[in-house]
Scaffold this motif. Structure first.
Motif, PDB file in Angstrom:
ATOM      1  N   LYS A 201       0.813  -1.237   0.000  1.00 61.58           N
ATOM      2  CA  LYS A 201       0.000   0.000   0.000  1.00 61.58           C
ATOM      3  C   LYS A 201       0.836   1.272   0.000  1.00 61.58           C
ATOM      4  N   GLU A 202       1.967   1.257   0.770  1.00 62.72           N
ATOM      5  CA  GLU A 202       2.776   2.488   0.814  1.00 62.72           C
ATOM      6  C   GLU A 202       3.365   2.797  -0.566  1.00 62.72           C
ATOM      7  N   ARG A 203       3.973   1.752  -1.152  1.00 59.42           N
ATOM      8  CA  ARG A 203       4.624   1.998  -2.447  1.00 59.42           C
ATOM      9  C   ARG A 203       3.600   2.317  -3.525  1.00 59.42           C
ATOM     10  N   HIS A 205       0.898   3.923  -3.176  1.00 58.47           N
ATOM     11  CA  HIS A 205       0.544   5.341  -2.998  1.00 58.47           C
ATOM     12  C   HIS A 205       1.651   6.239  -3.546  1.00 58.47           C
ATOM     13  N   LEU A 206       2.914   5.913  -3.203  1.00 58.32           N
ATOM     14  CA  LEU A 206       4.034   6.753  -3.665  1.00 58.32           C
ATOM     15  C   LEU A 206       4.185   6.693  -5.186  1.00 58.32           C
ATOM     16  N   ARG A 209       0.680   8.313  -6.619  1.00 59.00           N
ATOM     17  CA  ARG A 209       0.328   9.685  -6.216  1.00 59.00           C
ATOM     18  C   ARG A 209       1.546  10.550  -5.861  1.00 59.00           C
ATOM     19  N   GLY A 210       2.701   9.906  -5.660  1.00 59.24           N
ATOM     20  CA  GLY A 210       3.844  10.667  -5.141  1.00 59.24           C
ATOM     21  C   GLY A 210       4.643  11.367  -6.223  1.00 59.24           C
ATOM     22  N   ALA A 238      -4.676  -0.774  -2.095  1.00 60.21           N
ATOM     23  CA  ALA A 238      -5.136   0.579  -2.487  1.00 60.21           C
ATOM     24  C   ALA A 238      -5.503   1.428  -1.279  1.00 60.21           C
ATOM     25  N   LEU A 240      -4.187   3.444   0.701  1.00 63.28           N
ATOM     26  CA  LEU A 240      -3.722   4.840   0.881  1.00 63.28           C
ATOM     27  C   LEU A 240      -3.961   5.696  -0.355  1.00 63.28           C
ATOM     28  N   LEU A 241      -4.643   5.135  -1.333  1.00 60.12           N
ATOM     29  CA  LEU A 241      -4.840   5.925  -2.588  1.00 60.12           C
ATOM     30  C   LEU A 241      -5.948   6.969  -2.417  1.00 60.12           C
TER      31      LEU A 241
END
Ligand code: 6PG
Length: 241
Positions: A201-203, A205-206, A209-210, A238, A240-241
């Motif tokens: 989830k972290e990656r 998001h990055l 969205r990052g 998904a 953190l999206l």
């Protein structure tokens, strides 16, 4: 612009990915008489391959018109449990009437550079010497470090600008890989990431969205020149999206 599709769980993700596969295969066969797909490695696509081997999906494709490629391969023989070819063969391909000459595996049993050169010439012949291959579909996974195919953070393959296929030494794995290069992936008509699990989830998001930092997050190198990009994620990946 990427199309993001989020599914309740990995089973729903696999079924929807199978639907997308079938839809794109039917369209390509209708328009061009064949469907050229590069498969993802790793564990996520297993459920997709299992769905494609069974009813109703297996009956909905003229498999004699399908050409199977891989996005990357480990430096192991084809029968090795780590082989991306072996995953697809055991879960799916051996159950289908796909002629052997339509299975274009990366020869992981060879020295990495030799395997890369051989696969590059096979692709070049198949895609009749275009500047870049234009797969109908490239399936990709994403690692927890943001890699995709065998394009790992801070490895030489990330900066390959002319070759379609390259051998890539991955220090953290202490092993060689053979991989499509960013250019070879980005020539595709359709690219679909399949991402599942809370570990991603972290990656996810990055990457999605990052800020653009492709040497740290190689999945950000995937930007189809004129094709369509899909992200298929389950709810955990998904989150953190
Ligand atoms: C490989 C894959 C690789 C994979 C990711 C995700 O050869 O390992 O091509 O890019 O898609 O590592 O792997 P999982 O699906 O196992 O999480």
């Amino acid at each position: 612009m990427a199309e993001i599709r989020i599914f309740k769980n990995s089973e729903e993700l696999a079924r929807s990915a199978a639907e997308l596969f079938i839809e794109l295969a039917a369209a390509a066969i209708e328009q061009r008489g064949r469907f050229a797909v590069a498969l993802a490695g790793g564990s996520t696509p297993r459920a997709l391959y299992e769905r494609l081997a069974e009813r109703p999906f297996a009956k909905r494709v003229d498999w004699t018109r399908v050409h199977i490629f891989w996005g990357d391969e480990r430096s192991v023989p084809p029968g090795h449990p780590d082989s991306n070819y072996w995953l697809a063969h055991e879960t799916w391909l051996k159950h289908l009437a796909i002629s052997p000459q339509n299975i274009h595996r990366i020869c992981g049993e060879l020295k990495p550079q030799e395997a890369a050169d051989r696969y590059q010439s096979e692709l070049s012949n198949f895609f009749s010497n275009k500047q870049w291959p234009d797969f109908d579909l490239v399936l990709l996974g994403m690692g927890e470090d943001g890699h995709t195919a065998s394009l790992f953070p801070h490895t030489a393959a990330l900066d390959e600008k002319s070759r379609w296929v390259t051998a890539n030494y991955v220090e953290k794995l202490r092993s060689w890989r053979v991989t499509l290069t960013p250019g070879a992936i980005n020539g595709a008509k359709h690219i679909a990431f399949l991402v599942s699990g809370r570990g991603k989830k972290e990656r996810a998001h990055l990457v999605i969205r990052g800020k653009h930092q492709p040497h740290d997050l190689p999945a950000q190198l995937v930007r189809p020149v004129s094709g369509q990009l899909f992200w298929l994620l389950d709810a955990e990946a998904a989150a953190l999206l």
